[in-house]
Design a protein around this motif. Structure first.
Motif, PDB file in Angstrom:
ATOM      1  N   ALA A  33       0.833  -1.207   0.000  1.00 37.60           N
ATOM      2  CA  ALA A  33       0.000   0.000   0.000  1.00 37.60           C
ATOM      3  C   ALA A  33       0.864   1.252   0.000  1.00 37.60           C
ATOM      4  CB  ALA A  33      -0.935  -0.015   1.213  1.00 37.60           C
ATOM      5  N   ALA A  34       1.936   1.247   0.798  1.00 44.20           N
ATOM      6  CA  ALA A  34       2.828   2.405   0.858  1.00 44.20           C
ATOM      7  C   ALA A  34       3.566   2.609  -0.466  1.00 44.20           C
ATOM      8  CB  ALA A  34       3.832   2.229   2.004  1.00 44.20           C
ATOM      9  N   GLN A  35       3.996   1.515  -1.086  1.00 48.70           N
ATOM     10  CA  GLN A  35       4.698   1.628  -2.361  1.00 48.70           C
ATOM     11  C   GLN A  35       3.793   2.215  -3.443  1.00 48.70           C
ATOM     12  OE1 GLN A  35       5.910  -2.480  -2.722  1.00 48.70           O
ATOM     13  NE2 GLN A  35       8.007  -2.039  -2.061  1.00 48.70           N
ATOM     14  N   ILE A  36       2.543   1.775  -3.472  1.00 47.63           N
ATOM     15  CA  ILE A  36       1.601   2.309  -4.464  1.00 47.63           C
ATOM     16  C   ILE A  36       1.308   3.776  -4.186  1.00 47.63           C
ATOM     17  CG2 ILE A  36      -0.763   2.114  -5.336  1.00 47.63           C
ATOM     18  CD1 ILE A  36      -0.558  -0.911  -4.776  1.00 47.63           C
ATOM     19  N   GLU A  37       1.165   4.112  -2.905  1.00 51.04           N
ATOM     20  CA  GLU A  37       0.939   5.514  -2.550  1.00 51.04           C
ATOM     21  C   GLU A  37       2.110   6.384  -2.987  1.00 51.04           C
ATOM     22  OE1 GLU A  37      -0.045   8.229   1.449  1.00 51.04           O
ATOM     23  OE2 GLU A  37       0.316   6.070   1.609  1.00 51.04           O
ATOM     24  N   GLU A  38       3.333   5.897  -2.793  1.00 48.73           N
ATOM     25  CA  GLU A  38       4.512   6.654  -3.219  1.00 48.73           C
ATOM     26  C   GLU A  38       4.548   6.808  -4.736  1.00 48.73           C
ATOM     27  OE1 GLU A  38       8.982   6.346  -1.771  1.00 48.73           O
ATOM     28  OE2 GLU A  38       8.614   4.918  -3.417  1.00 48.73           O
ATOM     29  N   LEU A  39       4.214   5.752  -5.459  1.00 48.86           N
ATOM     30  CA  LEU A  39       4.196   5.829  -6.921  1.00 48.86           C
ATOM     31  C   LEU A  39       3.189   6.870  -7.403  1.00 48.86           C
ATOM     32  CD1 LEU A  39       4.438   2.044  -7.860  1.00 48.86           C
ATOM     33  CD2 LEU A  39       6.124   3.802  -8.407  1.00 48.86           C
TER      34      LEU A  39
END
Length: 474
Positions: A33-39
């Motif tokens: 979830a954090a990786q997608i938010e950062e992207l």
């Protein structure tokens, strides 16, 4: 007294393991979830830079300056360079805006980050207007297997969808083959050879076979050299003397190497690589002065799945190198025509294959069929090529398991040992499907790999239209 939590199979052990697995699963979901938010945030940064340029109706240079400035601002927070941020902004926009279905599948846990990376890296070789069609097929495939296994199939899918033929693009890429040196630290460097995939795989396979032969015969060779005690490092220096074209250690040095050799497989592989290039023969080949010593006689092996249409020249699509990556049709035809173990395999999709034997040993014909069916190790996630695996009786032969296709599957040495000596269990279902059960009772279904190359014949032409009926005769 041993703690119950440390006893494999004990209730405390299983409860502790279940807690660890649950924690890892929960952490993985939060990380995703954090990786997608950062992207999404990085993609928004890229759109902001583009909007600044659009408002001013400015040139490309102005857009680049705006992007650099934003990248530097974001880089200060992320503690990475603005160049790195600018590259990641581009990658984020490609994924978020160009492959939205992939992001959605990742967000819902249907695929993982490795799948998303594989889809983008293989799909971007296609024109942008084909990305949506590609990712729909790719996501379905990714849901059934691990990223390392599906990547080769995704590459072949992209090659087959591409408007230009794979043979044409491979010919252009092969023109860029080269060897280069990248200096490293502490007196080491990397020798990097950019070669056609099948050649690179063959080189690595031959080096691996030779390294294993050296390691497996250490005791035998040490016994043949009584009293050898010099350190390996002292003898290894003789290999640097390459002026005479040989660089071989004398017999005493060879004896010292054998007696004290404790190198790892990677180290032996690297040393044999250097020996072959500098002297033309492995330094530890005891019969290297003859026509073909035991190591020199080892030849590279590669496992290839080739559609019949490619062999006949009717199709110029890629062939599959043991589920790893595609190779060009010309190379596939050359290898198929030159091998001494080529054999056609016929599989009747209606009746299936019912080959079996009463002996423990697997006949060569059955083994080749299994190699074509399995392609790689059948433990979840492993893709060690079948030609480097062992054929395992799913139900142990010593316990009554038969040597038949429905009870055989390829496992690499690592996972064969796990099956024998740990609480992992497996059973084979119809169609070569393996169902693995972990110590915690989780099940993992291993379908027989779908061939990455297409064998489906072309549809028959439609029947010719009938002529209109004439008047009935009197």
């Amino acid at each position: 007294m041993t703690d119950a939590a440390e006893t494999p199979g004990g209730e405390d052990y299983l409860a502790t393991l279940a807690g660890v697995v649950a924690d890892v699963d929960s952490a993985a979901r939060r990380i995703a979830a954090a990786q997608i938010e950062e992207l999404r945030a990085l993609a928004a940064a890229g759109r902001l830079a583009e909007a600044q340029t659009a408002q001013r109706n400015a040139r490309v240079q102005v857009h680049d300056m705006a992007l650099r400035s934003i990248a530097a601002e974001v880089g200060g927070v992320m503690r990475v360079t603005d160049r790195t941020v600018q590259r990641r902004i581009g990658e984020a926009r490609t994924l978020i805006e160009g492959f939205p279905a992939t992001v959605e599948a990742w967000e819902h846990g249907r695929i993982v980050r490795g799948h998303a990376i594989a889809i983008v890296e293989t799909g971007t070789s296609l024109p942008a207007e084909m990305w949506s069609e590609f990712e729909q097929v790719a996501i379905t495939r990714c849901e059934r297997d691990t990223p390392n296994r599906v990547r080769g199939e995704l590459e072949i899918l992209a090659h087959r969808m591409h408007p230009r033929s794979f043979a044409e693009r491979h010919e252009e890429a092969a023109a860029g083959r080269c060897v280069r040196i990248v200096p490293g630290r502490d007196g080491m460097s990397d020798v990097i050879a950019t070669l056609p995939t099948v050649v690179a795989e063959g080189i690595h396979d031959r080096l691996t076979q030779q390294a294993r032969a050296i390691i497996d015969t250490r005791d035998e060779r040490a016994a043949a050299h009584d009293g050898a005690g010099a350190a390996f490092g002292e003898a290894a220096a003789t290999r640097a003397e390459v002026g005479d074209g040989h660089g071989d250690a004398d017999s005493e040095d060879a004896a010292a190497i054998v007696a004290t050799d404790n190198r790892s497989t990677d180290q032996v592989r690297a040393d044999v690589f250097a020996d072959l290039l500098l002297a033309g023969t492995p330094a530890l080949d005891d019969t290297r002065d003859t026509t073909a010593g035991p190591l020199g006689a080892i030849r590279a092996r590669v496992q290839i799945l080739i559609p019949a249409a490619t062999l006949t020249g009717e199709d110029d699509g890629p062939s599959d190198l043991a589920g790893r990556s595609p190779i060009d049709p010309a190379t596939a035809r050359s290898l198929a025509g030159g091998t001494g173990v080529w054999e056609r395999l016929f599989h009747d999709p209606t009746t299936g294959v019912t080959v079996a034997t009463d002996s423990y040993r697997v006949p060569s014909g059955m083994r080749r069929f299994l190699q074509a069916r399995d392609q790689h190790c059948r433990f979840p996630g492993c893709r060690t090529a079948a030609i480097r695996c062992e054929v395992d009786h799913t139900h142990d032969h010593a316990l009554g398991g038969r040597t038949e296709l429905t009870n055989l599957a390829h496992l690499c040495q690592r996972h064969h040992s796990m099956k024998q000596f740990t609480a992992w269990r497996v059973r084979q279902l119809k169609g070569g499907v393996l169902e693995w059960t972990s110590p915690l009772g989780r099940t993992y279904r291993e379908d027989a790999p779908t061939p990455a190359v297409a064998f489906t014949p072309a549809a028959p032409p439609p029947p010719a239209p009938r002529a209109p009926a004439g008047p009935a005769p009197f």
